[in-house]
Each structure stands twice: as C-alpha cells, then as structure tokens.
Scaffold this active site. Structure first.
Site, PDB file in Angstrom:
ATOM      1  N   LYS A 119      85.977  40.696  14.650  1.00  0.00           N
ATOM      2  CA  LYS A 119      86.407  42.063  14.325  1.00  0.00           C
ATOM      3  C   LYS A 119      86.514  42.239  12.812  1.00  0.00           C
ATOM      4  O   LYS A 119      86.127  43.275  12.274  1.00  0.00           O
ATOM      5  CB  LYS A 119      87.752  42.362  15.009  1.00  0.00           C
ATOM      6  CG  LYS A 119      87.614  42.540  16.511  1.00  0.00           C
ATOM      7  CD  LYS A 119      88.935  42.528  17.265  1.00  0.00           C
ATOM      8  CE  LYS A 119      88.660  42.570  18.775  1.00  0.00           C
ATOM      9  NZ  LYS A 119      89.866  42.432  19.601  1.00  0.00           N
ATOM     10  N   GLN A 155      96.196  41.216  18.591  1.00  0.00           N
ATOM     11  CA  GLN A 155      95.288  40.559  19.534  1.00  0.00           C
ATOM     12  C   GLN A 155      96.063  40.056  20.750  1.00  0.00           C
ATOM     13  O   GLN A 155      97.051  39.340  20.621  1.00  0.00           O
ATOM     14  CB  GLN A 155      94.557  39.401  18.822  1.00  0.00           C
ATOM     15  CG  GLN A 155      93.497  38.729  19.668  1.00  0.00           C
ATOM     16  CD  GLN A 155      92.325  39.651  20.011  1.00  0.00           C
ATOM     17  OE1 GLN A 155      91.836  40.416  19.183  1.00  0.00           O
ATOM     18  NE2 GLN A 155      91.870  39.588  21.260  1.00  0.00           N
ATOM     19  N   ASP A 187      93.611  50.322  19.314  1.00  0.00           N
ATOM     20  CA  ASP A 187      93.259  49.650  20.568  1.00  0.00           C
ATOM     21  C   ASP A 187      93.594  50.529  21.779  1.00  0.00           C
ATOM     22  O   ASP A 187      93.164  50.236  22.895  1.00  0.00           O
ATOM     23  CB  ASP A 187      94.034  48.324  20.675  1.00  0.00           C
ATOM     24  CG  ASP A 187      93.105  47.123  20.705  1.00  0.00           C
ATOM     25  OD1 ASP A 187      91.881  47.332  20.785  1.00  0.00           O
ATOM     26  OD2 ASP A 187      93.601  45.991  20.665  1.00  0.00           O
TER      27      ASP A 187
END
Ligand code: NAP
Length: 292
Positions: A54, A98, A121
């Site tokens: 990412k 994450q 996200d």
C-alpha cells in the site's frame, strides 16, 4: 461457452493512473498533496506485506505515506492515542489500521476512533451503518467490495434488478459487498456456512461473488450459464511443481466455471489488485474534500 476473463490487473492499473492524474491536478489547483497514514501493529507477515504494498503504490501515484509500526504488545490506549493524533494531523487525509489486530486489542473501538472523514478503509461503524441505510451515503466504502463492483461494471454487468448471490458474510468482504449490490438495486442473497443447498442458490445468480476462503469450492455445475463471477478468495494450495511449493487459487474452480460463466475474474490478477487501487482513490477523494 468460454467466459470473458475480467482483467483486474489492467483495470487497477488504469485506476491508479487516474488517481495519479487526480493528485497532480489537485496540487496544481493549490490543494494539498494527499497523505495516507498506515498503522501496523505486530509482525503478522501477510499484514507486513500488505502495508508495504500500500505504501509503495501510494508513492507511485504521488500520495505521501506515513508509516507507523507498533509492537504486538501495544496497549489499546496507546493505539487509540496514535489514531487521535492522525485525526488531528492536517497532512493525513486517510488512516488505515491494518487488520487483523493482535489478540487482546479491541478492533471495533480502534475503528470507531478514526475520524469518519479519514476512514478510507470504510470500516468505521458510521460509514458501514450509512452503507446499510436507504438514502444515506457513506463517506467511504470498504475497498475490496468496492473493487468487486467496479470490476462488474467494467465487465458490462447489468446490476439493476439482477439476481446477485454473495457467498460469505464477513465484515470486510461479504457483508459490505452485499450492501453495495443492494445500493446498485440488485436483488441480493447472502450465503454462509449454514446455508442449505448452496449449489442451488448459486445456480440462480446472474452475479455471483465468492468470499469464502475455501479453495475452488464453487464448481462449474453451480453456475447459471452466462453469469458474472467475481472470485475474492485467495488460498494457498500445495504444488510441488512450483519453486515456492504452493500456488494461489480462488474460491471458484476457475477451469470448470469459465466454461459456463459469461465473465470471471482470475486468481491472482482479479480482485486483488483492485483493493489497493480503490484505497488510493479514496485517499485522493478525501484530500479533494478537504479543500471544499
Ligand atoms: P472470513 O472472515 O473467514 O469469512 C468467510 C465467510 O465464508 C464466512 O461468512 C463463512 O460463513 C463463509 N463460509 C465458510 N465456509 C463456508 C462453506 N463451506 N459454505 C458456505 N459459506 C462458507 O473470510 P474473508 O475475510 O471474508 O475472506 C474470504 C476470502 O477472501 C479469503 O480467501 C481471503 O484471503 C480473501 N480476501 C481477499 C482480498 C483481496 O483483496 N483479494 C481481501 C480480503 C479477503 P460463516 O459466517 O457462517 O462462518
């Protein structure tokens, strides 16, 4: 019939290029350089790889990335404090924590701490809640399911009124994918481990999304001829012919299903590349929104 192969790698590359152009335009218009903060707790090897990918993809499109790596024994308080600091940092337009977090940390509480304006996200309970409500729009939607919808549209699927089946109801893929399909006016059935006659339900699908985590579980005779099949699964199966001793397969038996479906994503090279491309797009949109 042999299905069209939906080339996620190429579609994701196009999207990343569009984001790169968007970043340049934003800066040329006097806007900020978009910034993405990644928060990694512990040393889960898959998570380390995802965060690295990412950050690399961010740099390639001109998005600044701010990496935060915390040890596995980090306290809830310290993690939430970091998220608060990132919420207050004007150079950060997106915050990505994450998942999964190490055992003992309260994932929902951490996700709730992220400002919904920086929740690229799309996992904040308010963004997910808005996704589930008619007439409400989330600021961000989860990236993997968003990638699935983009692939379906690019492949020419008519979602409005379509009979869609999602196999899997996880918070990160199955459930948000089903909610996005409802927003697209599909008629959606969500299947899971207790579903009766799963092959029969799948056979009714004009659009089938598989997010199960079981290698090649969906067989050719589960597919309605001409259906659009999106395979989210990424599973390792032993393969002595490969140098690394395994190969990656999806949740769909690709060789069988491609003989019946109208269009299908491969694994790898289907949904996988879309997740990061969508994350970059969300970060750009967040930076654009900070100007208005
Ligand atoms: P997960 O949290 O383990 O959820 C799996 C879902 O499949 C659950 O809802 C489960 O039902 C259902 N399921 C399991 N066995 C089943 C069976 N025999 N019949 C019907 N349903 C069954 O997995 P996930 O996080 O959603 O991930 C799914 C797959 O997608 C994995 O292979 C993962 O690696 C992959 N993935 C890929 C990406 C990407 O970017 N390409 C991103 C995320 C995940 P219950 O709810 O009843 O347990």
């Amino acid at each position: 019939m042999t299905a069209t192969i939906i080339d996620g790698k190429a579609i994701a590359a196009e999207l990343r290029q569009e984001v790169g152009r968007g970043v340049e335009e934003l800066i040329a218009a006097g806007g900020p350089r978009p910034g993405l903060a990644t928060v990694l707790v512990g040393e889960n090897p898959a998570s380390l790889t995802y965060v690295r990918m990412k950050r690399k993809a961010s740099a390639e499109v001109g998005i600044e990335s701010f990496g935060h790596e915390l040890s596995a024994d980090t306290s809830q308080e310290k993690l939430e404090k970091l998220v608060q600091e990132l919420n207050d940092d004007a150079a950060v337009h997106g915050i990505l924590v994450q998942l999964p977090l190490p055992a003992g940390l309260d994932e929902e509480a951490v996700l709730r701490t992220i400002s919904i304006e920086k929740d690229v996200d799309g996992f904040h309970p308010i963004n997910i809640g808005r996704l589930a409500q008619k007439g409400r729009e989330p600021l961000f939607v989860p990236c993997t399911p968003a990638g699935c919808i983009t692939l379906l549209k690019k492949a020419g699927a008519e979602l409005e009124g379509a009979r869609a089946v999602v196999v899997g109801r996880s918070n990160i893929v199955g459930m948000p994918a089903a909610l996005l399909l409802v927003k697209e006016n599909a008629t959606v059935t969500i299947c899971h481990s207790r579903t009766r006659d799963l092959p029969g339900v799948c056979r009714e699908a004009d659009v089938l999304i598989a997010a199960i985590g079981r290698p090649e579980m969906i067989r050719g005779d589960w597919i309605k001829p001409g259906a659009f099949v999106i395979d989210v699964g990424v599973n390792r199966v032993e393969d002595a012919t490969r140098k690394r001793g395994y190969r990656l397969v999806g949740d769909v038996a690709f060789e069988e299903v491609k003989e019946v479906a109208g269009a299908i994503t491969p694994v790898p090279g289907g949904v996988g590349p879309m997740t990061i491309a969508c994350l970059l797009g969300s970060t750009l949109r967040s930076a654009q929104r900070s100007l208005t």
